[in-house]
Design a protein around this motif. Structure first.
Motif, PDB file in Angstrom:
ATOM      1  N   LEU A 189       0.840  -1.203   0.000  1.00  0.00           N
ATOM      2  CA  LEU A 189       0.000   0.000   0.000  1.00  0.00           C
ATOM      3  C   LEU A 189       0.869   1.245   0.000  1.00  0.00           C
ATOM      4  O   LEU A 189       0.660   2.171  -0.797  1.00  0.00           O
ATOM      5  N   PHE A 190       1.873   1.289   0.902  1.00  0.00           N
ATOM      6  CA  PHE A 190       2.775   2.434   0.945  1.00  0.00           C
ATOM      7  C   PHE A 190       3.547   2.563  -0.367  1.00  0.00           C
ATOM      8  O   PHE A 190       3.723   3.668  -0.891  1.00  0.00           O
ATOM      9  N   MET A 212       3.072   5.606  -3.035  1.00  0.00           N
ATOM     10  CA  MET A 212       4.209   6.441  -3.412  1.00  0.00           C
ATOM     11  C   MET A 212       4.227   6.658  -4.920  1.00  0.00           C
ATOM     12  O   MET A 212       4.419   7.779  -5.397  1.00  0.00           O
ATOM     13  N   VAL A 213       4.026   5.582  -5.691  1.00  0.00           N
ATOM     14  CA  VAL A 213       4.009   5.689  -7.155  1.00  0.00           C
ATOM     15  C   VAL A 213       2.815   6.532  -7.610  1.00  0.00           C
ATOM     16  O   VAL A 213       2.942   7.385  -8.503  1.00  0.00           O
ATOM     17  N   PHE A 214       1.666   6.321  -6.978  1.00  0.00           N
ATOM     18  CA  PHE A 214       0.444   7.056  -7.349  1.00  0.00           C
ATOM     19  C   PHE A 214       0.614   8.557  -7.099  1.00  0.00           C
ATOM     20  O   PHE A 214       0.287   9.386  -7.961  1.00  0.00           O
ATOM     21  N   GLY A 264      10.598   5.578   3.193  1.00  0.00           N
ATOM     22  CA  GLY A 264      10.933   5.789   1.795  1.00  0.00           C
ATOM     23  C   GLY A 264       9.856   6.567   1.051  1.00  0.00           C
ATOM     24  O   GLY A 264      10.156   7.438   0.231  1.00  0.00           O
ATOM     25  N   ALA A 265       8.589   6.267   1.354  1.00  0.00           N
ATOM     26  CA  ALA A 265       7.475   6.972   0.711  1.00  0.00           C
ATOM     27  C   ALA A 265       7.477   8.452   1.089  1.00  0.00           C
ATOM     28  O   ALA A 265       7.249   9.329   0.236  1.00  0.00           O
ATOM     29  N   VAL A 299      16.623   8.285  -4.444  1.00  0.00           N
ATOM     30  CA  VAL A 299      16.952   8.592  -3.043  1.00  0.00           C
ATOM     31  C   VAL A 299      16.035   7.820  -2.098  1.00  0.00           C
ATOM     32  O   VAL A 299      16.477   7.306  -1.064  1.00  0.00           O
ATOM     33  N   ALA A 300      14.748   7.712  -2.445  1.00  0.00           N
ATOM     34  CA  ALA A 300      13.817   6.948  -1.616  1.00  0.00           C
ATOM     35  C   ALA A 300      14.216   5.475  -1.556  1.00  0.00           C
ATOM     36  O   ALA A 300      14.173   4.851  -0.488  1.00  0.00           O
ATOM     37  N   SER A 301      14.615   4.921  -2.697  1.00  0.00           N
ATOM     38  CA  SER A 301      15.054   3.515  -2.739  1.00  0.00           C
ATOM     39  C   SER A 301      16.320   3.314  -1.923  1.00  0.00           C
ATOM     40  O   SER A 301      16.460   2.328  -1.193  1.00  0.00           O
TER      41      SER A 301
END
Length: 319
Positions: free
Chosen positions: A34-35, A39-41, A173-174, A206-208
């Motif tokens: 979900l997170f 994040m992608v959405f 990360g999100a 950076v999130a990854s």
């Protein structure tokens, strides 16, 4: 601490049954995709407010990246099965070995993904989206190995039922991704200019990397505390087993994601409006895919643990 958690998981498996057993693990596992999907959405929503062309270009670039990255991701997820079985068999000292094999596998993919990122973009992306989509494609494709790498590290905690660590890393990360999206895509007047799709790519990387740092540190501490430092060495037998067992699933992901990519190519030939509608529908589809993904992860943990404990009679009940 880790052993007590694993023992608690085993006791949990003994005391619960049926829907309650699956639901107790599937529910927290649903928060992880979900997170990730949220994040992608939100990434697409923010880009949509910046520019529809930028949003569609990033969607097209992501569809071109997905076949290879998600195929590698599906192979890395097989470590969860091995960890779950070893956890059920109470062979805690061996649990890090399949994780390390997938870590090496992911790092090796980085060598393959880099030249693809540098040279393949102009030929793979629809020509309409090369100008704005290429910077995002090159950055995210070059860092594509981080997706299976994070999956490999997370498998240590997923296979042992410790999902809080994964939820925490994905949540952080999100937050990092959304914050950097707002700062880098639009820029800050007088400080630094708007980076557009390039900023979206930087935010994603950076999130990854943030997730990799969190999972890597916690995995190293847990594995060292459980007494298996030699597990970092390459074990060709385990590596081969992971790739062989995960291969068919990787092939299915390759075909599925290639299908989505071809849909974007066809839509691009029909016009910008068609691409916009397609990517909005795809974004909504992925946003709600956390439900079956969480259920799948819960079933994997329970069945793997039952196999490890040789309690095969539990598997039909779980299914």
């Amino acid at each position: 601490m880790q052993k007590s958690r694993l023992s608690g998981l085993v006791e949990h498996l003994k005391l619960t049954d049926g829907m309650r057993k699956v639901g107790s693990l599937a529910l927290p596992m649903m928060f992880i995709p979900l997170f990730t999907n949220l994040m992608v959405f939100l990434d697409r929503v923010i880009l949509g407010h910046y520019s529809i062309d930028a949003m569609n270009s990033v969607a097209a670039a992501a569809s071109a990246i997905s076949p290879l990255v998600f195929s590698a991701w599906s192979i890395a997820t097989i470590a969860e099965v091995f960890v779950g079985q070893l956890c059920g068999a109470q062979r805690y000292g061996k649990m890090a070995q399949p994780v390390w094999q997938m870590v090496w596998f992911s790092l090796f993919l980085g060598v393959i993904f880099l030249p693809i990122a540098i040279w393949a973009g102009p030929y793979i992306l629809p020509q309409t989206f090369v100008k704005e989509g290429l910077p995002y494609y090159q950055l995210v494709m070059a860092a594509g190995f981080l997706t299976p790498l994070n999956t490999a590290l997370a498998s240590f905690f997923i296979g042992s039922g410790n999902v809080r660590v994964i939820a925490m890393s994905v949540g952080v990360g999100a937050c990092v991704n959304c914050t950097l999206d707002l700062l880098l895509i639009f820029g800050i007047p007088g400080i630094f200019p708007s980076l557009g799709t390039l900023g979206a790519g930087i935010a994603t990387i950076v999130a990854s990397l943030t997730q990799t740092a969190i999972l890597g540190i916690l995995f190293s501490r847990s594995s060292l505390r459980m007494g298996h430092p030699p597990a970092w060495r390459i074990c060709w037998h385990t590596l081969k087993d992971c790739i062989t067992i995960g291969g068919p699933n990787a092939l299915s992901y390759l075909m599925e994601m290639t299908g989505w990519y071809l849909m974007f190519v066809i839509a691009a030939k029909m016009g910008q409006v068609h691409v916009t509608i397609l990517q909005i529908g795809y974004s909504l589809y992925t946003l709600f895919s956390f439900l079956p993904e969480g259920l799948q992860k819960g079933v994997i943990i329970l069945t793997s643990n039952s196999v490890g404990r040789r309690h095969f009679s539990e598997i039909p009940q779980i299914l």
